[in-house]
Structures are given as structure tokens and as C-alpha cells.
Design an enzyme around this catalytic site. Structure first.
Site, PDB file in Angstrom:
ATOM      1  N   ILE A 105      -7.342  -0.763   5.183  1.00 34.32           N
ATOM      2  CA  ILE A 105      -6.882  -0.961   6.558  1.00 34.32           C
ATOM      3  C   ILE A 105      -6.569   0.371   7.224  1.00 34.32           C
ATOM      4  O   ILE A 105      -6.926   0.599   8.380  1.00 34.32           O
ATOM      5  CB  ILE A 105      -5.646  -1.880   6.577  1.00 34.32           C
ATOM      6  N   TYR A 125       7.897  -8.573  -2.376  1.00 34.92           N
ATOM      7  CA  TYR A 125       7.001  -8.167  -1.293  1.00 34.92           C
ATOM      8  C   TYR A 125       7.316  -8.945  -0.020  1.00 34.92           C
ATOM      9  O   TYR A 125       7.396  -8.379   1.076  1.00 34.92           O
ATOM     10  CB  TYR A 125       5.561  -8.411  -1.737  1.00 34.92           C
ATOM     11  N   LYS A 169       8.534  -7.392   3.565  1.00 40.48           N
ATOM     12  CA  LYS A 169       7.767  -7.562   4.805  1.00 40.48           C
ATOM     13  C   LYS A 169       8.573  -8.319   5.861  1.00 40.48           C
ATOM     14  O   LYS A 169       8.426  -8.054   7.066  1.00 40.48           O
ATOM     15  CB  LYS A 169       6.442  -8.267   4.510  1.00 40.48           C
ATOM     16  N   THR A 208      -9.265  -5.866   1.055  1.00 43.71           N
ATOM     17  CA  THR A 208      -8.685  -4.578   0.659  1.00 43.71           C
ATOM     18  C   THR A 208      -8.507  -4.538  -0.846  1.00 43.71           C
ATOM     19  O   THR A 208      -8.714  -5.529  -1.550  1.00 43.71           O
ATOM     20  CB  THR A 208      -7.305  -4.364   1.312  1.00 43.71           C
TER      21      THR A 208
END
Length: 266
Positions: A22, A162, A166, A197
Site C-alpha cells: 500500500i 491489532y 486500529k 499485500t
């Protein structure tokens, strides 16, 4: 301004996690729109490769820095300003995902996810902000864009650390948008779903190892989470960044924009 002059001409953009995926796609889009670029990442070789590809379109400065090293981040932002002038755009893209059940998420995993995804975003923003505030006061609008995740907007099992990090990035986005609204700087978050990704490749490998599915089946399972049944492409995220940096986006502030093929629509 002439139509022949790119709309980000002479604007200085800093992109973290810029050596691949990205971040590399965002750097390419910004370069083709006329921006000068500071590329930040842990791999100098990776940064040099991207810089060589983009140098025909843009002035490019690189800083091999781990965003969890606060002192190094501040030094890198100062070096970036010295190399290419005041910072106008900051894209906090550096991030990492680690998968484990909550019971197996020890403090080391937890702290690593917070440090990379949330504290790294704080450090880069805190370090770049003085330059951005000064530039904005002189008439050059600032744009801060955090690359968060759909995990910042809903819960996902087996990535609790995670997800928490976020969610923190989305909260930071909203708080900063309020603080900086009168300073000619907007702050927004982009929340991609499963994207083509290295992180998704790692997720596929993890699914294969734990379930016995083939890589194709694991990929299909991840893509199947959104109604379009396909992974998001890095270039789609880059185009959204470009839009947020453009002259018609000044009223977009404090938003968390999902790019997920409709995953969160239901």
C-alpha cells in the site's frame, strides 16, 4: 494554476511503510500528482528501489527508520524538512498484523501491535506536525491521512491486539481532526478491508497451516468476506489518498473511510 501543472506540484508528502504494498502504491500516486516525497520504512534496500522507480517523476528523499523508535522518527522528520522543505502531507501507512487467539496473545504480542500500529502513528504525526502547522499558517493546507483498517471499525477474532490498535488510530484521527480544524489541516483515516499485500499473504499462510486448506481456498475465504468477492487492490487505496490530498477535499475531516468492497455495509 495551469492545467498542465500537477495539483500536488511542489507539495512535500511523507509516506511511512513506503517500501512495498500500500505504501509504495501511495508513493507512486503522489509522485505522479507532482509531490516531492520522503519515503520512510525499515528496509533501505526497499526504499532505494521505490525511490529509483519514482525519481523520474519526483524529488525523492528516503529515511530508513523503524516507526517504533520515537527519537529516530523525530530525527527523520527534521531531515526530511531539511531535504525537501516544509511537510504538507503525512500518510501514516506503516503497520503490521499478528494473529493469535486472545488467550495466546501475550504481552509481547500486545505491545508490539500497539507500538507499531498506534504509537508509531502518534510518533510520526507528533514529529511532522510542527512543520505542517507552520506551512498551513503560511497558506499551504495540511493533510494527515492514517491508514487504519476495517479492524478499526469492527471486531475481528484472533487479531485482538491489532484490532485494539486500529480502533485507537481511528480515535486519534477524530480527536486530531477537532484539534487541527482551525489550523488549515485535515485528519482522516482510510480503513481497508483485506488487501493484496504481504499481510494478506501471511494470513493466507496462517490459514493453510492451521486448517489444511489450499492457498487458493484460503485466499477465496478472505476475499469472500466482502460482497464483491475480491481483495482490495493497493492502487484503490492510493487513489483515495490522492482524493483526500486534492483541492476539493478540504471539508472532509475526521472521517474513517472504509475501502472494503461493501464488507461493512450489511
Amino acid at each position: 494554476m495551469s492545467n498542465n501543472i500537477p495539483f500536488l506540484h511542489e507539495r512535500h508528502a511523507v509516506v511511512t511503510g513506503a517500501s512495498r504494498g500500500i505504501g509504495a502504491a501511495i508513493a507512486s500516486a503522489l509522485a505522479h500528482a507532482g509531490a516531492h516525497l520522503t519515503l520512510i520504512g525499515r528496509s533501505r534496500d526497499g526504499l532505494e528501489k521505490i525511490a529509483s522507480e519514482l525519481s523520474p517523476q519526483a524529488r525523492v528523499h528516503i529515511e530508513a527508520v523503524d516507526v517504533t523508535d520515537n527519537a529516530a522518527v523525530h530525527a527523520a522528520m527534521q531531515a526530511a524538512e531539511q531535504a525537501l522543505g516544509p511537510i504538507h502531507i503525512l500518510v501514516n501507512n506503516a503497520g503490521q498484523a499478528s494473529s493469535a487467539s486472545f488467550e495466546k496473545t501475550d504481552l509481547a504480542i500486545w505491545q508490539s501491535m500497539i507500538n507499531i500500529n498506534l504509537t508509531g502513528t502518534y510518533s510520526c504525526t507528533h514529529a511532522a506536525l510542527p512543520s505542517m502547522v507552520q506551512a498551513a499558517a503560511n497558506g499551504a493546507p495540511g493533510r494527515i491521512i492514517h491508514v487504519a483498517s476495517t479492524a478499526g471499525l469492527q471486531g475481528y477474532a484472533y487479531v485482538s491486539a491489532y484490532t485494539a490498535a486500529k480502533h485507537g488510530v481511528v480515535g486519534l484521527t477524530r480527536a486530531l481532526a477537532l484539534e487541527l480544524a482551525r489550523k488549515n489541516i485535515t485528519v482522516n483515516a482510510i480503513c481497508p478491508g483485506y488487501t493484496e499485500t504481504d499481510i494478506v499473504q501471511s494470513a493466507i499462510a496462517n490459514i493453510v497451516a492451521k486448517t489444511g486448506k489450499t492457498p487458493a481456498q484460503a485466499r477465496e475465504a478472505l476475499a469472500g468476506r466482502n460482497p464483491q468477492k475480491q481483495l482490495v487492490q493497493p492502487e484503490e487505496i492510493a487513489q483515495t489518498v490522492l482524493w483526500l490530498c486534492g483541492p476539493g477535499s478540504g471539508a472532509i475531516n475526521g472521517q474513517a473511510i472504509a475501502i472494503d468492497g461493501g464488507e461493512l455495509a450489511g
